[in-house]
Scaffold this active site. Structure first.
Site, PDB file in Angstrom:
ATOM      1  N   LYS A   1       0.936  -1.104  -0.048  1.00  0.00           N
ATOM      2  CA  LYS A   1       0.006  -0.205  -0.041  1.00  0.00           C
ATOM      3  C   LYS A   1       0.963   1.405   0.065  1.00  0.00           C
ATOM      4  CE  LYS A   1      -3.399   2.399   2.997  1.00  0.00           C
ATOM      5  NZ  LYS A   1      -4.103   2.478   4.118  1.00  0.00           N
TER       6      LYS A   1
ATOM      7  N   ASP B   1       1.475   6.090   5.678  1.00  0.00           N
ATOM      8  CA  ASP B   1       0.441   5.442   5.054  1.00  0.00           C
ATOM      9  C   ASP B   1       1.194   4.546   3.865  1.00  0.00           C
ATOM     10  OD1 ASP B   1      -1.819   4.010   5.508  1.00  0.00           O
ATOM     11  OD2 ASP B   1      -3.034   5.380   4.528  1.00  0.00           O
TER      12      ASP B   1
ATOM     13  N   ASP C   1      -2.723   9.952   3.747  1.00  0.00           N
ATOM     14  CA  ASP C   1      -4.310   9.683   3.984  1.00  0.00           C
ATOM     15  C   ASP C   1      -5.164  10.670   4.970  1.00  0.00           C
ATOM     16  OD1 ASP C   1      -6.701   8.583   4.317  1.00  0.00           O
ATOM     17  OD2 ASP C   1      -5.784   6.596   5.427  1.00  0.00           O
TER      18      ASP C   1
ATOM     19  N   ARG D   1      -7.882  -0.805   1.308  1.00  0.00           N
ATOM     20  CA  ARG D   1      -8.161  -2.249   0.396  1.00  0.00           C
ATOM     21  C   ARG D   1      -8.712  -1.666  -1.313  1.00  0.00           C
ATOM     22  NH1 ARG D   1     -12.750  -2.206   5.213  1.00  0.00           N
ATOM     23  NH2 ARG D   1     -10.801  -1.037   6.186  1.00  0.00           N
TER      24      ARG D   1
ATOM     25  N   ASP E   1     -12.150   6.797   4.094  1.00  0.00           N
ATOM     26  CA  ASP E   1     -10.973   6.405   4.601  1.00  0.00           C
ATOM     27  C   ASP E   1     -10.517   5.024   4.752  1.00  0.00           C
ATOM     28  OD1 ASP E   1      -8.790   7.120   6.350  1.00  0.00           O
ATOM     29  OD2 ASP E   1      -9.845   7.131   8.261  1.00  0.00           O
TER      30      ASP E   1
ATOM     31  N   GLU F   1      -9.595   3.571   2.197  1.00  0.00           N
ATOM     32  CA  GLU F   1      -9.152   3.554   0.819  1.00  0.00           C
ATOM     33  C   GLU F   1      -7.955   2.674   0.458  1.00  0.00           C
ATOM     34  OE1 GLU F   1      -7.762   5.140   3.382  1.00  0.00           O
ATOM     35  OE2 GLU F   1      -5.513   4.939   2.879  1.00  0.00           O
TER      36      GLU F   1
ATOM     37  N   LYS G   1     -10.322  12.630   8.569  1.00  0.00           N
ATOM     38  CA  LYS G   1      -9.625  11.912   9.913  1.00  0.00           C
ATOM     39  C   LYS G   1      -9.705  13.238  10.980  1.00  0.00           C
ATOM     40  CE  LYS G   1      -6.684   8.308   8.333  1.00  0.00           C
ATOM     41  NZ  LYS G   1      -7.030   7.335   8.768  1.00  0.00           N
TER      42      LYS G   1
HETATM   43  N1  BES Z   1      -4.230   4.238   6.889  1.00  0.00           N
HETATM   44  C1  BES Z   1      -5.341   3.985   7.571  1.00  0.00           C
HETATM   45  C2  BES Z   1      -5.348   2.877   8.894  1.00  0.00           C
HETATM   46  C3  BES Z   1      -4.427   3.199   9.673  1.00  0.00           C
HETATM   47  C4  BES Z   1      -4.686   3.771  11.118  1.00  0.00           C
HETATM   48  C5  BES Z   1      -2.858   3.173   9.921  1.00  0.00           C
HETATM   49  C6  BES Z   1      -3.940   4.019  12.211  1.00  0.00           C
HETATM   50  C7  BES Z   1      -2.110   3.531  10.880  1.00  0.00           C
HETATM   51  C8  BES Z   1      -2.472   4.114  11.991  1.00  0.00           C
HETATM   52  C9  BES Z   1      -6.607   3.386   6.929  1.00  0.00           C
HETATM   53  O1  BES Z   1      -6.652   3.797   5.654  1.00  0.00           O
HETATM   54  C10 BES Z   1      -7.938   3.814   7.614  1.00  0.00           C
HETATM   55  O2  BES Z   1      -7.967   4.713   7.460  1.00  0.00           O
HETATM   56  N2  BES Z   1      -8.691   2.749   8.170  1.00  0.00           N
HETATM   57  C11 BES Z   1      -9.866   2.947   8.619  1.00  0.00           C
HETATM   58  C12 BES Z   1     -10.782   2.058   8.158  1.00  0.00           C
HETATM   59  C13 BES Z   1     -12.176   2.242   8.788  1.00  0.00           C
HETATM   60  C14 BES Z   1     -12.766   3.478   8.237  1.00  0.00           C
HETATM   61  C15 BES Z   1     -13.134   0.991   8.593  1.00  0.00           C
HETATM   62  C16 BES Z   1      -9.615   2.879  10.261  1.00  0.00           C
HETATM   63  O3  BES Z   1      -8.767   1.982  10.539  1.00  0.00           O
HETATM   64  O4  BES Z   1     -10.287   3.545  11.015  1.00  0.00           O
HETATM   65 ZN    ZN Z   2      -4.808   4.545   4.821  1.00  0.00          ZN
HETATM   66 ZN    ZN Z   3      -7.674   5.582   5.302  1.00  0.00          ZN
END
Ligand code: BES
Ligand code: ZN
Ligand code: ZN
Length: 481
Positions: free
Chosen positions: A248, A271, A253, A334, A330, A332, A260
């Site tokens: 990834k 990210d 992000d 996947r 968020d 994104e 966020k």
């Molecule tokens: N890049 C983030 C995941 C992340 C969170 C990485 C904390 C490092 C530290 C990912 O893109 C994301 O935002 N995931 C969301 C998914 C949710 C919206 C289902 C998450 O984990 O909050």
């Molecule tokens: Zn992300």
């Molecule tokens: Zn994200």
């Protein structure tokens, strides 16, 4: 510089000593000068500087704790600890006495010692203008003459692996304005020339024309356009097998329209740690000419907010032909990984896939910062990876796959939706990706907790990027028969 030289005279010599067991009849620890054991117990991560008369060079005795609890994978930690202790003194060059490690662990200790030195002394140079020198020349000593050749070989292999880890750390520590998808692609092109792997970079035209709609949906709306970065290393001409390493590469992000909160934004530049890990891995594999056939696939893009950005409720296409209902912008990672995996299967003919990503906050809730999450559809493949990560000393934990979890990402209006309910988010994220690998042997590594540390857990780490995943993926290939 790390040298191998029994005769080199140094300002300081580091000597490792075991703690004597509590039930020991012998009152003296014969490995340290008489008298010192009263004030120095040789417990793990303790040290004692010693000078025997002004003519002799100084020795730093470093405690390993009890012999029975010291393992090969602890060498990296203790070597990093000891080399950092010397920052307190004005030593310009340092010798490390290998004799105890060689006796206990044989030649395998060399790789760990070298990683401990290189990673222990790592700090991100950053953009400050001061030029403080923190490195010393280090000489490995205390081996027999017959061992010198093989120690040099092992040292060079480990130096290249360390460079792979450091490269990954540097990429992750670089802020988003200095590492756009285009800059990342150019960096990787240069690395390929240096290490001997082939690089191909596809721009947004290719991404759109090849139906990579899920990838373009995330990255297409930013002023910094996306790039699909491919790196190929074919070092095994006896095999047709190609493993895809898909990382990834979200260079920032923001969360998109599901923005966020400000407090979570500090880490958004990190990210792309999955992308950094696969680049660090292929770099070390190519430098060390490991027998392996690997294709790295990096969907590199930004997840930003603009007039054209996607919004919750949208239904999008993907390269595989499957439709996706967006419920959270968020989630994104996947989406871009789905298309990158389809690309790896269709265009690169990969027979196995590892994807690695800072994918979910949920994995941090479940496993914290010391263990990464895993999903896999293939026991044998995972067994091979396990051998690799056991050698590296990293920790992974495999999550279960059940149909009830698959049900959580079923959509009423598309083939799949990009988030489930607010539970078991690491599993549903992995199962989203599973839909795109179908029957191909696949391992999914969620490194959201392990890729970045505010507070380092081990001496060979520094605040910020860890280089998570590089040594484990490297050893998956280096350990294969
Ligand atoms: N890049 C983030 C995941 C992340 C969170 C990485 C904390 C490092 C530290 C990912 O893109 C994301 O935002 N995931 C969301 C998914 C949710 C919206 C289902 C998450 O984990 O909050
Ligand atoms: Zn992300
Ligand atoms: Zn994200």
């Amino acid at each position: 510089m790390i040298g191998v030289n029994n005769k080199q005279n140094c300002d300081f010599k580091i000597v490792y000593v075991y703690e004597k067991p509590a039930d020991s009849k012998n009152n003296n620890n014969e490995h340290i000068p008489a008298g010192i054991e009263k004030i120095f117990d040789c417990s793990y991560k303790s040290c004692f500087p010693y000078v025997n008369g002004i003519k002799d060079n100084a020795i730093l005795y470093v405690g390993l704790g009890e012999c029975s609890s010291f393992k090969l994978t602890k060498i990296k930690d203790i070597v990093a600890y000891s080399i950092k202790q010397l920052k307190k003194y004005k030593a310009k060059n340092v010798a490390i006495d290998l004799s105890l490690f060689l006796k206990e662990f044989g030649i395998y200790c060399i790789g760990e010692v070298v990683l401990g030195i290189r990673l222990g002394l790592y700090n991100f140079k950053g953009y400050t203008t001061s030029k403080e020198k923190t490195d010393y020349d280090v000489f490995l000593k205390g081996y027999s003459q017959e061992e010198e050749y093989i120690i040099n070989v092992e040292k060079n292999l480990a130096l290249n692996l360390s460079e792979g880890v450091i490269l990954a750390r540097n990429l992750v520590n670089t802020p988003a304005n200095r590492l756009t998808p285009i800059i990342m692609a150019e960096n990787i092109r240069k690395l390929g020339e240096d290490a001997g792997f082939q690089v191909e970079i596809f721009d947004e035209k290719y991404i759109v024309e090849n139906g990579m709609d899920a990838f373009y949906t995330v990255g297409g709306s930013s002023g910094n356009p996306p790039r699909l970065i491919i790196a190929r290393y074919f070092g095994d001409d006896e095999s047709e097998d190609i493993t895809a390493l898909v990382g990834k590469g979200v260079t920032c992000d923001t969360g998109g329209y599901c923005l966020k909160p400000g407090s979570s934004m500090a880490g958004i530049k990190g990210d792309m740690a999955g992308a950094a890990a696969v680049i660090g891995t292929i770099y070390a594999l190519a430098k060390n000419k490991v027998k392996a056939n690997v294709v790295v696939v990096i969907p590199a893009c930004e997840n930003r907010v603009s007039r054209e950005s996607f919004i919750p409720g949208d239904v999008i296409n993907s390269m595989s032909g499957k439709t996706i209902e967006i419920l959270n912008t968020d989630a994104e990672g996947r989406l871009i990984l789905a298309d990158a995996i389809t690309y790896a299967l269709q265009k690169e003919k990969a027979g196995k896939v590892i994807d690695i990503a800072t994918l979910t906050g949920a994995v941090v809730n479940a496993l914290g910062f010391n263990t990464a999450g895993v999903l896999t559809n293939n026991k044998e493949f995972y067994q091979e990876f396990k051998k690799g990560y056991k050698k590296s000393g990293e920790q992974y934990f495999q999550f279960p796959i059940y149909d009830e979890y698959r049900d959580m990402i079923k959509s009423d209006i598309a083939d799949v939706k990009n988030v489930g309910k607010n539970y078991c988010g690491t599993i549903t994220a992995g199962l989203f990706i599973e839909k795109f690998v179908e029957d191909t042997p696949w391992i999914h590594l969620d490194i959201a907790g392990t890729a970045w540390l505010e507070t380092p857990l081990y001496e060979y780490q520094a605040t910020g990027a860890t280089g998570a995943g590089v040594t484990s993926m490297y050893h998956l290939f280096s350990e294969r028969k």
